[in-house]
Scaffold this motif. Structure first.
Motif, PDB file in Angstrom:
ATOM      1  N   LEU A 107      21.540  11.739   5.947  1.00 34.03           N
ATOM      2  CA  LEU A 107      20.927  10.637   5.759  1.00 34.03           C
ATOM      3  C   LEU A 107      19.528  10.982   5.205  1.00 34.03           C
ATOM      4  O   LEU A 107      18.665  11.947   5.482  1.00 34.03           O
ATOM      5  CB  LEU A 107      20.347  10.153   7.430  1.00 34.03           C
ATOM      6  N   GLU A 108      19.160  10.034   4.552  1.00 34.80           N
ATOM      7  CA  GLU A 108      17.727  10.225   3.680  1.00 34.80           C
ATOM      8  C   GLU A 108      17.069   8.717   3.757  1.00 34.80           C
ATOM      9  O   GLU A 108      17.470   7.784   3.425  1.00 34.80           O
ATOM     10  CB  GLU A 108      18.003  10.607   2.188  1.00 34.80           C
ATOM     11  N   VAL A 109      15.638   8.889   4.481  1.00 32.67           N
ATOM     12  CA  VAL A 109      15.141   7.689   4.226  1.00 32.67           C
ATOM     13  C   VAL A 109      13.558   7.875   3.553  1.00 32.67           C
ATOM     14  O   VAL A 109      12.894   9.031   3.852  1.00 32.67           O
ATOM     15  CB  VAL A 109      14.620   7.361   5.745  1.00 32.67           C
ATOM     16  N   SER A 110      13.335   7.136   2.523  1.00 35.99           N
ATOM     17  CA  SER A 110      12.441   7.561   1.527  1.00 35.99           C
ATOM     18  C   SER A 110      11.694   6.132   1.003  1.00 35.99           C
ATOM     19  O   SER A 110      12.385   5.024   0.928  1.00 35.99           O
ATOM     20  CB  SER A 110      12.751   8.371   0.625  1.00 35.99           C
ATOM     21  N   SER A 111      10.639   6.397   0.466  1.00 42.81           N
ATOM     22  CA  SER A 111      10.146   5.248  -0.574  1.00 42.81           C
ATOM     23  C   SER A 111      10.794   5.107  -1.957  1.00 42.81           C
ATOM     24  O   SER A 111      11.510   5.962  -2.256  1.00 42.81           O
ATOM     25  CB  SER A 111       8.606   5.843  -0.750  1.00 42.81           C
ATOM     26  N   PRO A 112      10.839   3.826  -2.440  1.00 40.76           N
ATOM     27  CA  PRO A 112      11.409   3.774  -3.644  1.00 40.76           C
ATOM     28  C   PRO A 112      10.741   4.444  -4.684  1.00 40.76           C
ATOM     29  O   PRO A 112      11.182   4.604  -5.986  1.00 40.76           O
ATOM     30  CB  PRO A 112      11.368   2.278  -3.950  1.00 40.76           C
ATOM     31  N   GLY A 136       0.890  -1.199   0.048  1.00 38.88           N
ATOM     32  CA  GLY A 136      -0.029   0.093   0.033  1.00 38.88           C
ATOM     33  C   GLY A 136       0.756   1.236   0.018  1.00 38.88           C
ATOM     34  O   GLY A 136       0.288   2.366  -0.178  1.00 38.88           O
ATOM     35  N   GLY A 137       2.052   1.097   0.058  1.00 43.40           N
ATOM     36  CA  GLY A 137       2.997   2.245   0.139  1.00 43.40           C
ATOM     37  C   GLY A 137       3.218   2.747   1.743  1.00 43.40           C
ATOM     38  O   GLY A 137       2.649   2.762   2.436  1.00 43.40           O
ATOM     39  N   ILE A 138       4.528   3.606   1.393  1.00 37.06           N
ATOM     40  CA  ILE A 138       4.888   4.203   2.881  1.00 37.06           C
ATOM     41  C   ILE A 138       4.546   5.761   2.911  1.00 37.06           C
ATOM     42  O   ILE A 138       4.686   6.145   1.701  1.00 37.06           O
ATOM     43  CB  ILE A 138       6.478   3.804   2.976  1.00 37.06           C
ATOM     44  N   ASP A 139       4.184   6.250   3.804  1.00 34.56           N
ATOM     45  CA  ASP A 139       4.123   7.462   4.075  1.00 34.56           C
ATOM     46  C   ASP A 139       5.193   8.466   4.599  1.00 34.56           C
ATOM     47  O   ASP A 139       6.098   7.749   5.072  1.00 34.56           O
ATOM     48  CB  ASP A 139       2.620   7.916   4.464  1.00 34.56           C
ATOM     49  N   ILE A 140       4.913   9.701   4.465  1.00 33.52           N
ATOM     50  CA  ILE A 140       6.288  10.394   5.096  1.00 33.52           C
ATOM     51  C   ILE A 140       6.587  10.295   6.835  1.00 33.52           C
ATOM     52  O   ILE A 140       7.556  10.455   7.242  1.00 33.52           O
ATOM     53  CB  ILE A 140       5.869  12.033   4.755  1.00 33.52           C
ATOM     54  N   ASP A 141       5.275  10.223   7.221  1.00 38.47           N
ATOM     55  CA  ASP A 141       5.276  10.116   8.776  1.00 38.47           C
ATOM     56  C   ASP A 141       6.197   8.607   9.178  1.00 38.47           C
ATOM     57  O   ASP A 141       6.886   8.604  10.248  1.00 38.47           O
ATOM     58  CB  ASP A 141       4.217   9.899   9.516  1.00 38.47           C
ATOM     59  N   GLU A 142       5.904   7.730   8.227  1.00 38.24           N
ATOM     60  CA  GLU A 142       6.742   6.457   8.509  1.00 38.24           C
ATOM     61  C   GLU A 142       8.014   6.500   8.288  1.00 38.24           C
ATOM     62  O   GLU A 142       9.183   5.869   8.877  1.00 38.24           O
ATOM     63  CB  GLU A 142       5.960   5.247   7.750  1.00 38.24           C
ATOM     64  N   CYS A 143       8.527   7.398   7.155  1.00 38.51           N
ATOM     65  CA  CYS A 143       9.855   7.694   6.830  1.00 38.51           C
ATOM     66  C   CYS A 143      10.486   8.398   7.995  1.00 38.51           C
ATOM     67  O   CYS A 143      11.752   8.039   8.237  1.00 38.51           O
ATOM     68  CB  CYS A 143       9.763   8.350   5.536  1.00 38.51           C
TER      69      CYS A 143
END
Length: 157
Positions: free
Chosen positions: A75-80, A45-52
């Motif tokens: 450091l960058e954490v993001s969706s692909p 269902g995808g990842i959102d900004i709060d989860e990142c």
């Protein structure tokens, strides 16, 4: 560089498992004068900004404690994203199961081309088969896996 990625993966995997997130990829790259530690995460269902943000904060704490990276970095954490890379065998299996449209870059030309886009029709340990469109006709092409430099999901226009 591989040691950094391995150390970061060991730190981030328990954080992701706690939330049932998937680690898609980790890269530690130099761009210009700056180093970037990029961690790509996802979930159904995808990842959102709060989860990142959650993963970024938790991972940052762990990195501060263990300090596996000697130089300064961002450091960058993001969706692909929509064009998620296909790296692990599970990525390929999911793409096949969902009959995904993918982009493949090759190390050398095959039938005169180094890049193909099409629907993943079949795969085994040795090769993949794409259904591609050339002008108005469809054709299947079998690509040996050892020829694939990069693969990712693609958006069909």
């Amino acid at each position: 560089m591989n040691n950094v990625v391995e150390a970061v993966n060991e730190l981030v995997l328990p954080i992701l498992e706690e939330k049932n997130f998937e680690l898609v990829d980790t890269e530690f790259v130099k761009e210009g004068n700056d180093w970037f530690l990029r961690v790509y995460i996802d979930k159904p269902g995808g990842i959102d900004i709060d989860e990142c943000v959650f993963v970024s904060e938790r991972l940052s704490e762990q990195l501060d404690i263990t300090d596996p990276i000697p130089q300064a970095y961002f450091l960058e954490v993001s969706s692909p994203g929509a064009e998620r890379p296909l790296k692990k065998e599970q990525d390929w299996e999911n793409a096949l199961a969902n009959h995904e449209y993918i982009h493949v870059s090759l190390y050398q030309k095959l039938e005169g081309e180094k890049q193909y886009q099409g629907f993943l029709e079949a795969m085994d340990e040795e090769s993949i088969t794409l259904k591609i469109r050339i002008k108005t006709r469809e054709k299947e092409i079998t690509i040996p896996r050892q020829m694939i430099a990069k693969a990712r999901l693609a958006i069909q226009f």
